[in-house]
Motif scaffolding. Structure first.
Motif, mmCIF file in Angstrom:
data_model
loop_
_atom_site.group_PDB
_atom_site.id
_atom_site.type_symbol
_atom_site.label_atom_id
_atom_site.label_comp_id
_atom_site.label_asym_id
_atom_site.label_seq_id
_atom_site.Cartn_x
_atom_site.Cartn_y
_atom_site.Cartn_z
ATOM 1 N N ILE A 1 0.834 -1.201 0.000
ATOM 2 C CA ILE A 1 0.000 0.000 0.000
ATOM 3 C C ILE A 1 0.872 1.255 0.000
ATOM 4 N N GLY A 2 1.939 1.243 0.809
ATOM 5 C CA GLY A 2 2.853 2.386 0.827
ATOM 6 C C GLY A 2 3.514 2.607 -0.523
ATOM 7 N N ARG A 3 3.881 1.501 -1.184
ATOM 8 C CA ARG A 3 4.503 1.624 -2.506
ATOM 9 C C ARG A 3 3.535 2.230 -3.508
ATOM 10 N N GLN A 4 2.295 1.761 -3.500
ATOM 11 C CA GLN A 4 1.315 2.267 -4.452
ATOM 12 C C GLN A 4 0.981 3.732 -4.184
ATOM 13 N N ILE A 5 0.888 4.115 -2.917
ATOM 14 C CA ILE A 5 0.614 5.509 -2.581
ATOM 15 C C ILE A 5 1.732 6.405 -3.101
ATOM 16 N N GLY A 6 2.983 6.003 -2.845
ATOM 17 C CA GLY A 6 4.106 6.799 -3.321
ATOM 18 C C GLY A 6 4.143 6.886 -4.830
ATOM 19 N N GLN A 7 3.882 5.779 -5.507
ATOM 20 C CA GLN A 7 3.913 5.757 -6.967
ATOM 21 C C GLN A 7 2.813 6.635 -7.556
ATOM 22 N N MET A 8 1.599 6.515 -7.038
ATOM 23 C CA MET A 8 0.492 7.288 -7.587
ATOM 24 C C MET A 8 0.613 8.767 -7.245
ATOM 25 N N ALA A 9 1.176 9.088 -6.092
ATOM 26 C CA ALA A 9 1.382 10.499 -5.742
ATOM 27 C C ALA A 9 2.402 11.142 -6.671
ATOM 28 N N SER A 10 3.491 10.433 -6.956
ATOM 29 C CA SER A 10 4.497 10.987 -7.863
ATOM 30 C C SER A 10 3.943 11.120 -9.279
ATOM 31 N N LYS A 11 3.094 10.188 -9.696
ATOM 32 C CA LYS A 11 2.447 10.270 -11.000
ATOM 33 C C LYS A 11 1.524 11.482 -11.075
ATOM 34 N N GLU A 12 0.811 11.750 -9.993
ATOM 35 C CA GLU A 12 -0.069 12.921 -9.951
ATOM 36 C C GLU A 12 0.731 14.214 -10.085
ATOM 37 N N VAL A 13 1.854 14.304 -9.397
ATOM 38 C CA VAL A 13 2.692 15.502 -9.478
ATOM 39 C C VAL A 13 3.212 15.687 -10.903
ATOM 40 N N ARG A 14 3.685 14.599 -11.508
ATOM 41 C CA ARG A 14 4.205 14.690 -12.875
ATOM 42 C C ARG A 14 3.127 15.127 -13.859
ATOM 43 N N GLU A 15 1.929 14.559 -13.732
ATOM 44 C CA GLU A 15 0.853 14.902 -14.656
ATOM 45 C C GLU A 15 0.396 16.342 -14.485
ATOM 46 N N ARG A 16 0.393 16.841 -13.266
ATOM 47 C CA ARG A 16 -0.020 18.231 -13.067
ATOM 48 C C ARG A 16 1.045 19.198 -13.588
ATOM 49 N N LEU A 17 2.309 18.831 -13.470
ATOM 50 C CA LEU A 17 3.369 19.667 -14.055
ATOM 51 C C LEU A 17 3.192 19.768 -15.567
ATOM 52 N N ALA A 18 2.957 18.645 -16.225
ATOM 53 C CA ALA A 18 2.757 18.658 -17.670
ATOM 54 C C ALA A 18 1.495 19.415 -18.042
ATOM 55 N N GLN A 19 0.437 19.246 -17.257
ATOM 56 C CA GLN A 19 -0.814 19.949 -17.536
ATOM 57 C C GLN A 19 -0.640 21.458 -17.418
ATOM 58 N N VAL A 20 0.066 21.898 -16.388
ATOM 59 C CA VAL A 20 0.302 23.328 -16.209
ATOM 60 C C VAL A 20 1.111 23.886 -17.376
ATOM 61 N N ALA A 21 2.100 23.132 -17.836
ATOM 62 C CA ALA A 21 2.914 23.589 -18.963
ATOM 63 C C ALA A 21 2.063 23.760 -20.221
ATOM 64 N N VAL A 22 1.227 22.756 -20.523
ATOM 65 C CA VAL A 22 0.378 22.822 -21.713
ATOM 66 C C VAL A 22 -0.613 23.977 -21.610
ATOM 67 N N THR A 23 -1.245 24.127 -20.442
ATOM 68 C CA THR A 23 -2.267 25.155 -20.273
ATOM 69 C C THR A 23 -1.661 26.558 -20.287
ATOM 70 N N ALA A 24 -0.526 26.727 -19.625
ATOM 71 C CA ALA A 24 0.122 28.038 -19.603
ATOM 72 C C ALA A 24 0.511 28.474 -21.007
ATOM 73 N N LEU A 25 0.987 27.543 -21.826
ATOM 74 C CA LEU A 25 1.356 27.883 -23.200
ATOM 75 C C LEU A 25 0.121 28.235 -24.028
ATOM 76 N N ASP A 26 -1.007 27.611 -23.744
ATOM 77 C CA ASP A 26 -2.248 27.974 -24.432
ATOM 78 C C ASP A 26 -2.642 29.420 -24.151
ATOM 79 N N SER A 27 -2.334 29.906 -22.950
ATOM 80 C CA SER A 27 -2.721 31.275 -22.573
ATOM 81 C C SER A 27 -1.661 32.302 -22.935
ATOM 82 N N LEU A 28 -0.482 31.855 -23.374
ATOM 83 C CA LEU A 28 0.596 32.775 -23.730
ATOM 84 C C LEU A 28 0.313 33.336 -25.127
ATOM 85 N N ASP A 29 -0.195 34.562 -25.191
ATOM 86 C CA ASP A 29 -0.600 35.130 -26.473
ATOM 87 C C ASP A 29 0.013 36.498 -26.744
ATOM 88 N N THR A 30 1.106 36.806 -26.084
ATOM 89 C CA THR A 30 1.848 38.041 -26.345
ATOM 90 C C THR A 30 3.281 37.662 -26.687
#
Length: 279
Positions: free
Chosen positions: A58-87
Motif C-alpha cells: 500500500i505504501g509503494r502504491q501511494i508513493g507511486q500514484m502520488a508521484s504520477k499525480e505531481v508529474r501529470e499536473r506539471l505537464a498539464q500546467v505547462a500545456v495550459t500556460a502555453l495555451d494562454s501565452l498570447d503576447t
C-alpha cells in the motif's frame, strides 16, 4: 521590473522615481491532494503474504500514484500556460502541424526546429524534449542513427542524438501528451520543449502517510491516508483565478492563466502539436 532601463537626464534637478518590483504577480497555485483512505483488516492475506507485506505494498502504491499525480499536473500546467501565452501574438510558443485527417504532420527534425524557433534568438536555451513514446518512434525513424537509450527512475532517457540538436529527450506516456479529439479524427500529440529552470515545483506539504487501527467492527482493521500539497508552475506565467486548490479541470483552463513577463523569451517552454504514425 517594468521599464527598468530608460534615459538618464544629466541636467535634471529632481529625484528619480522609484520602480516597483512586481514579483508577486508571477504566482503559482497550491494543489492539495490525498491518496486514500485505504482500509484493510488484520487477517488480510494476498497470495499468502502477511499483513506487514500488505502495508508495504500500500505504501509503494501511494508513493507511486502520488508521484504520477505531481508529474501529470506539471505537464498539464505547462500545456495550459502555453495555451494562454498570447503576447506578442496568439500561439506565441506553439507550433501546430496536427491534422484531423489526411497526411499526418509528425514529430520530425523539421517540426522540432520550427518549434524551437518560436523563442527567436533564445531558441538554443531549449535543452530538453518531452514526448510520448509513439511520437518518439517517429522522431527516431526520421533521424535513425547512433543513439543510446537508458531507463532512469521509470523514465526512458535518450541521449546521443546529435540529430535532435543536442537536446536531451525524455520519453513518458503522460496523458497530457496524447488526447483523442473524437469524431473519428486522428489522435492529437503534444511534445514539450523546456529550458533550464523553466518549471517550478514547490512542496508545501510533502507526502505524509498516516495510519490508525480501528476497532469499529469485530475484525479490527487499519485505515491509511496520505496527504500532500504542491505547487506546479511555469516561470513567467501566473495563476489569475480566485479559485484556491482547483480541481484538474480548472487547472487546465487557459483563461485561469496569464503572462507575467517583460519578454516572452523569458518563458523557456515551447510546444509542438502533431500527429503520430501509431494513431
Amino acid at each position: 521590473v517594468s521599464a527598468l532601463v530608460s534615459r538618464r537626464d544629466l541636467e535634471s534637478e529632481t529625484a528619480p522615481s522609484d520602480l516597483d518590483i512586481t514579483g508577486a504577480s508571477d504566482k503559482a497555485v497550491i494543489l492539495r491532494r490525498k491518496a486514500g483512505p485505504v482500509k484493510f483488516t488484520e487477517d488480510l492475506f494476498i497470495r499468502g503474504l502477511r499483513r506487514e507485506s500488505v502495508e508495504q505494498e500500500i505504501g509503494r502504491q501511494i508513493g507511486q500514484m502520488a508521484s504520477k499525480e505531481v508529474r501529470e499536473r506539471l505537464a498539464q500546467v505547462a500545456v495550459t500556460a502555453l495555451d494562454s501565452l498570447d503576447t506578442p501574438g496568439a500561439n506565441a510558443h506553439i507550433h501546430n502541424v496536427y491534422v484531423a485527417s489526411g497526411t499526418k504532420g509528425k514529430l520530425t527534425l523539421s517540426s522540432l526546429y520550427d518549434t524551437r524557433m518560436k523563442l527567436g534568438d533564445a531558441y538554443n536555451r531549449l535543452t530538453t524534449v518531452v514526448c510520448h513514446s509513439e511520437a518518439f518512434s517517429d522522431l527516431v525513424l526520421d533521424t535513425i542513427g547512433n543513439y543510446k537509450v537508458e531507463n532512469v527512475g521509470g523514465f526512458t532517457v535518450v541521449t546521443g542524438l546529435p540529430q535532435a540538436f543536442g537536446m536531451r529527450i525524455v520519453v513518458v506516456d503522460d496523458s497530457n501528451l496524447k488526447s483523442d479529439p473524437g469524431g473519428g479524427d486522428f489522435m492529437k500529440y503534444r511534445t514539450l520543449l523546456f529550458g533550464p529552470g523553466a518549471l517550478g515545483l514547490i512542496y508545501h506539504q510533502r507526502l505524509r502517510i498516516e495510519a490508525e487501527r480501528r476497532l469499529d467492527f469485530e475484525a479490527p482493521y487499519w485505515r491509511v491516508l496520505a496527504n500532500f500539497d504542491f505547487a506546479p508552475h511555469v516561470f513567467g506565467m501566473k495563476w489569475t483565478s480566485a479559485t484556491a486548490n482547483p480541481d484538474n479541470t480548472a487547472l487546465g483552463t487557459a483563461a485561469n492563466w496569464d503572462e507575467a513577463y517583460n519578454d516572452h523569451r523569458e518563458v523557456l517552454c515551447a510546444e509542438l502539436i502533431h500527429n503520430a504514425t501509431a494513431a
